[in-house]
Design a protein around this motif. Sequence first.
Motif, short mmCIF file in Angstrom:
data_model
loop_
_atom_site.label_atom_id
_atom_site.label_comp_id
_atom_site.label_asym_id
_atom_site.label_seq_id
_atom_site.Cartn_x
_atom_site.Cartn_y
_atom_site.Cartn_z
N GLU A 1 0.82 -1.21 0.00
CA GLU A 1 0.00 0.00 0.00
C GLU A 1 0.86 1.26 0.00
OE1 GLU A 1 -2.69 1.73 3.41
OE2 GLU A 1 -3.68 0.01 2.46
N ALA A 2 1.84 1.31 0.88
CA ALA A 2 2.72 2.48 0.97
C ALA A 2 3.52 2.64 -0.32
CB ALA A 2 3.65 2.35 2.17
N GLY A 3 3.95 1.53 -0.90
CA GLY A 3 4.70 1.59 -2.15
C GLY A 3 3.87 2.13 -3.29
N ILE B 1 7.11 3.83 4.28
CA ILE B 1 7.91 2.68 3.85
C ILE B 1 9.08 2.48 4.80
CG2 ILE B 1 9.53 1.89 2.06
CD1 ILE B 1 7.60 3.23 0.00
N ILE B 2 9.76 3.55 5.15
CA ILE B 2 10.91 3.45 6.05
C ILE B 2 10.50 2.94 7.43
CG2 ILE B 2 12.64 4.84 7.29
CD1 ILE B 2 12.79 6.54 4.66
N ARG B 3 9.33 3.34 7.91
CA ARG B 3 8.87 2.93 9.25
C ARG B 3 8.38 1.49 9.31
NH1 ARG B 3 6.28 7.94 8.96
NH2 ARG B 3 4.29 6.86 8.70
N ILE C 1 10.98 -6.30 -2.55
CA ILE C 1 9.54 -6.36 -2.78
C ILE C 1 9.10 -5.17 -3.62
CG2 ILE C 1 7.27 -6.18 -1.68
CD1 ILE C 1 8.49 -7.82 0.67
N LEU C 2 9.52 -3.98 -3.24
CA LEU C 2 9.09 -2.77 -3.97
C LEU C 2 9.58 -2.78 -5.41
CD1 LEU C 2 9.64 -0.09 -1.20
CD2 LEU C 2 7.44 -0.89 -2.11
N SER C 3 10.84 -3.14 -5.63
CA SER C 3 11.36 -3.13 -7.00
C SER C 3 10.77 -4.25 -7.85
CB SER C 3 12.89 -3.20 -6.99
OG SER C 3 13.36 -4.43 -6.48
N THR C 4 10.31 -5.31 -7.22
CA THR C 4 9.69 -6.41 -7.96
C THR C 4 8.25 -6.09 -8.34
OG1 THR C 4 11.09 -8.04 -6.83
CG2 THR C 4 9.07 -8.87 -7.85
N TYR C 5 7.50 -5.54 -7.40
CA TYR C 5 6.08 -5.28 -7.64
C TYR C 5 5.83 -3.93 -8.31
CZ TYR C 5 4.66 -9.48 -5.28
OH TYR C 5 4.47 -10.80 -4.96
N TYR C 6 6.74 -3.00 -8.15
CA TYR C 6 6.59 -1.67 -8.76
C TYR C 6 7.87 -1.30 -9.50
CZ TYR C 6 2.80 -1.55 -5.34
OH TYR C 6 1.69 -1.84 -4.59
N PRO C 7 8.23 -2.05 -10.55
CA PRO C 7 9.52 -1.84 -11.22
C PRO C 7 9.65 -0.49 -11.92
CG PRO C 7 8.16 -3.36 -12.48
CD PRO C 7 7.46 -3.12 -11.17
N GLU C 8 8.56 0.14 -12.23
CA GLU C 8 8.61 1.46 -12.86
C GLU C 8 8.87 2.58 -11.84
OE1 GLU C 8 8.50 1.89 -16.20
OE2 GLU C 8 8.36 -0.29 -16.36
N ASP C 9 8.65 2.27 -10.57
CA ASP C 9 8.75 3.29 -9.52
C ASP C 9 9.96 3.12 -8.60
OD1 ASP C 9 6.32 4.49 -10.35
OD2 ASP C 9 5.18 3.03 -9.19
N TYR C 10 10.45 1.88 -8.43
CA TYR C 10 11.52 1.62 -7.47
C TYR C 10 12.65 0.86 -8.15
CZ TYR C 10 7.88 2.95 -4.22
OH TYR C 10 6.89 3.64 -3.57
N LEU C 11 13.87 1.37 -7.98
CA LEU C 11 15.04 0.70 -8.54
C LEU C 11 15.42 -0.49 -7.68
CD1 LEU C 11 17.27 3.80 -9.33
CD2 LEU C 11 15.95 2.42 -10.95
N LEU D 1 19.47 -2.49 -3.73
CA LEU D 1 19.01 -3.07 -2.47
C LEU D 1 19.99 -2.77 -1.36
CD1 LEU D 1 17.83 -6.41 -4.06
CD2 LEU D 1 16.48 -4.36 -3.58
N SER D 2 19.67 -1.72 -0.61
CA SER D 2 20.50 -1.33 0.50
C SER D 2 19.60 -0.81 1.62
CB SER D 2 21.50 -0.26 0.09
OG SER D 2 20.83 0.92 -0.29
N ARG D 3 20.21 -0.45 2.70
CA ARG D 3 19.46 0.03 3.87
C ARG D 3 18.70 1.31 3.53
NH1 ARG D 3 21.48 2.86 8.84
NH2 ARG D 3 19.85 2.46 10.36
N LEU D 4 17.39 1.32 3.84
CA LEU D 4 16.56 2.51 3.64
C LEU D 4 16.63 3.37 4.88
CD1 LEU D 4 13.42 0.76 2.12
CD2 LEU D 4 15.13 2.06 0.89
N THR D 5 16.92 4.65 4.72
CA THR D 5 17.04 5.54 5.86
C THR D 5 16.65 6.95 5.46
OG1 THR D 5 18.56 6.39 7.53
CG2 THR D 5 19.49 5.92 5.39
#
Length: 109
Positions: free
Chosen positions: A67-69, A77-79, A90-100, A103-107
């Motif tokens: 939902e947040a993605g 998303i960060i929380r 997950i985000l890059s797989t389900y929303y490949p047009e929006d998320y690269l 894969l590293s720490r989100l902060t």
Amino acid sequence: MLKSKTSFCYVLERTLKMLGNITGQYATKFGVLYSSEENKYKFEKRQDENYTEAFHRIRKSILELFEAGEEHDYDRIIRIPLNSIVKGKILSTYYPEDYLNILSRLTTE
């Protein structure tokens, strides 16, 4: 016990490896895992009393991530209390047009 090659975690980590490699961390990155050596489910006992509670909490977090993605709510998303690399995959797989698939720490820092 044989590994399920159709489970969400297996597909995310192994089958879709060409979309971003998330191997190299312990399986605990998924929150709940089955230990065939100990013949039991394992999970971090910080919040949950048993693996069923942990599974449901993680499932809820994944649904919230979808939902947040979709809404591009980056603070939310960060929380979300999932492993950052798993969230990124997950985000890059389900929303490949929006998320690269970097894969590293989100902060927020």
